[in-house]
Design a protein around this motif. Structure first.
Motif, short mmCIF file in Angstrom:
data_model
loop_
_atom_site.label_atom_id
_atom_site.label_comp_id
_atom_site.label_asym_id
_atom_site.label_seq_id
_atom_site.Cartn_x
_atom_site.Cartn_y
_atom_site.Cartn_z
N GLY A 16 0.80 -1.21 0.00
CA GLY A 16 0.00 0.00 0.00
C GLY A 16 0.84 1.27 0.00
O GLY A 16 2.07 1.23 -0.11
N SER A 17 0.15 2.39 0.13
CA SER A 17 0.80 3.70 0.08
C SER A 17 0.35 4.58 1.24
O SER A 17 -0.77 4.43 1.75
CB SER A 17 0.46 4.41 -1.24
OG SER A 17 0.92 3.69 -2.35
N ARG A 19 1.07 8.94 2.52
CA ARG A 19 1.72 10.20 2.26
C ARG A 19 1.88 10.94 3.58
O ARG A 19 0.90 11.29 4.23
CB ARG A 19 0.91 11.06 1.31
CG ARG A 19 1.61 12.33 0.85
CD ARG A 19 0.62 13.27 0.20
NE ARG A 19 1.27 14.30 -0.61
CZ ARG A 19 0.69 15.44 -0.96
NH1 ARG A 19 -0.56 15.68 -0.59
NH2 ARG A 19 1.33 16.32 -1.70
N ARG A 67 10.73 3.86 -4.48
CA ARG A 67 9.43 3.65 -3.83
C ARG A 67 8.94 4.91 -3.12
O ARG A 67 7.73 5.15 -3.06
CB ARG A 67 9.53 2.53 -2.79
CG ARG A 67 9.94 1.19 -3.37
CD ARG A 67 9.82 0.07 -2.33
NE ARG A 67 10.72 0.27 -1.19
CZ ARG A 67 10.30 0.36 0.06
NH1 ARG A 67 9.00 0.28 0.36
NH2 ARG A 67 11.18 0.53 1.04
N PHE A 68 9.85 5.70 -2.58
CA PHE A 68 9.50 6.90 -1.84
C PHE A 68 9.88 8.14 -2.65
O PHE A 68 10.89 8.12 -3.38
CB PHE A 68 10.24 6.97 -0.51
CG PHE A 68 9.81 5.96 0.53
CD1 PHE A 68 8.97 4.90 0.20
CD2 PHE A 68 10.25 6.08 1.83
CE1 PHE A 68 8.57 3.97 1.16
CE2 PHE A 68 9.86 5.16 2.80
CZ PHE A 68 9.03 4.11 2.46
N THR A 69 9.10 9.21 -2.48
CA THR A 69 9.40 10.48 -3.14
C THR A 69 9.24 11.62 -2.14
O THR A 69 8.18 11.75 -1.52
CB THR A 69 8.47 10.72 -4.34
OG1 THR A 69 8.59 9.65 -5.27
CG2 THR A 69 8.83 12.03 -5.04
N GLN A 82 5.96 10.82 -0.06
CA GLN A 82 5.04 9.86 -0.66
C GLN A 82 5.69 8.49 -0.61
O GLN A 82 6.79 8.30 -1.14
CB GLN A 82 4.74 10.24 -2.11
CG GLN A 82 3.84 9.26 -2.84
CD GLN A 82 2.43 9.23 -2.27
OE1 GLN A 82 1.85 10.28 -2.00
NE2 GLN A 82 1.88 8.04 -2.09
N MET A 83 5.02 7.55 0.03
CA MET A 83 5.58 6.21 0.22
C MET A 83 4.70 5.19 -0.49
O MET A 83 3.52 5.04 -0.13
CB MET A 83 5.66 5.89 1.72
CG MET A 83 6.44 6.94 2.52
SD MET A 83 6.67 6.46 4.24
CE MET A 83 4.97 6.49 4.81
N ASN A 84 5.25 4.55 -1.49
CA ASN A 84 4.53 3.54 -2.26
C ASN A 84 5.18 2.17 -2.07
O ASN A 84 6.31 2.07 -1.60
CB ASN A 84 4.53 3.90 -3.74
CG ASN A 84 3.84 5.22 -4.03
OD1 ASN A 84 2.90 5.61 -3.34
ND2 ASN A 84 4.30 5.91 -5.06
N SER A 85 4.44 1.14 -2.43
CA SER A 85 4.95 -0.24 -2.34
C SER A 85 5.55 -0.50 -0.97
O SER A 85 6.67 -1.03 -0.85
CB SER A 85 5.99 -0.49 -3.44
OG SER A 85 5.45 -0.27 -4.72
N LEU A 86 4.82 -0.15 0.06
CA LEU A 86 5.34 -0.27 1.42
C LEU A 86 5.56 -1.72 1.81
O LEU A 86 4.82 -2.63 1.39
CB LEU A 86 4.38 0.41 2.40
CG LEU A 86 4.49 1.94 2.41
CD1 LEU A 86 3.24 2.56 3.02
CD2 LEU A 86 5.72 2.37 3.16
N ASP A 90 9.42 -1.25 6.50
CA ASP A 90 9.30 0.20 6.55
C ASP A 90 8.63 0.67 7.84
O ASP A 90 8.55 1.87 8.10
CB ASP A 90 8.48 0.72 5.36
CG ASP A 90 9.17 0.50 4.03
OD1 ASP A 90 8.48 0.10 3.06
OD2 ASP A 90 10.39 0.72 3.95
#
Length: 122
Positions: A16-17, A19, A67-69, A82-86, A90
């Motif tokens: 999941g993601s 922010r 994965r993170f921006t 922004q954290m994706n593909s957690l 993490d």
């Protein structure tokens, strides 16, 4: 003096993601490099990402690259992560930081937020 308040943490399933946001007080926000660190139970605090004062330069830990921006909006005195593909690894308390440059060392940052918990379930 800069005060930092994080928000956006929570519980999410793996893949999941989330922010994270960090709101900064003070008129000099745009002068500071900003970053995110994290600390998991029983582990040392580690660098996650950093961004320079203009947003034109960013750096990431190898473990989150791709994965993170990290981004910032100087008009809103806010920095985002922004954290994706957690992943479960993490899971940690995430801290927003402000300093004179986008260092990877925690000792380079004079200002720290109180932290926000991110939990990733498997």
């Amino acid at each position: 003096q800069v005060q930092l308040v994080e928000s956006g943490g929570g519980l999410v399933q793996a893949g999941g993601s989330l922010r994270l946001s960090c709101a900064a007080s003070g008129r000099t926000f745009s002068r500071y490099a900003m970053g995110w660190f994290r600390q998991a139970p029983g582990k040392e605090r580690e660098f996650v990402a950093a961004i320079n004062w203009s947003g034109g330069s960013t750096s990431y830990a190898d473990s989150v690259k791709g994965r993170f921006t990290i981004s910032r909006d100087n008009a809103k005195n806010t920095v985002y992560l922004q954290m994706n593909s957690l992943k479960p690894e993490d899971t940690a308390v995430y801290y927003c930081v402000a300093g004179s440059d986008s260092f990877r060392s925690p000792y380079g940052y004079a200002y720290w937020g109180q932290g926000t918990q991110v939990t990733v379930s498997s």
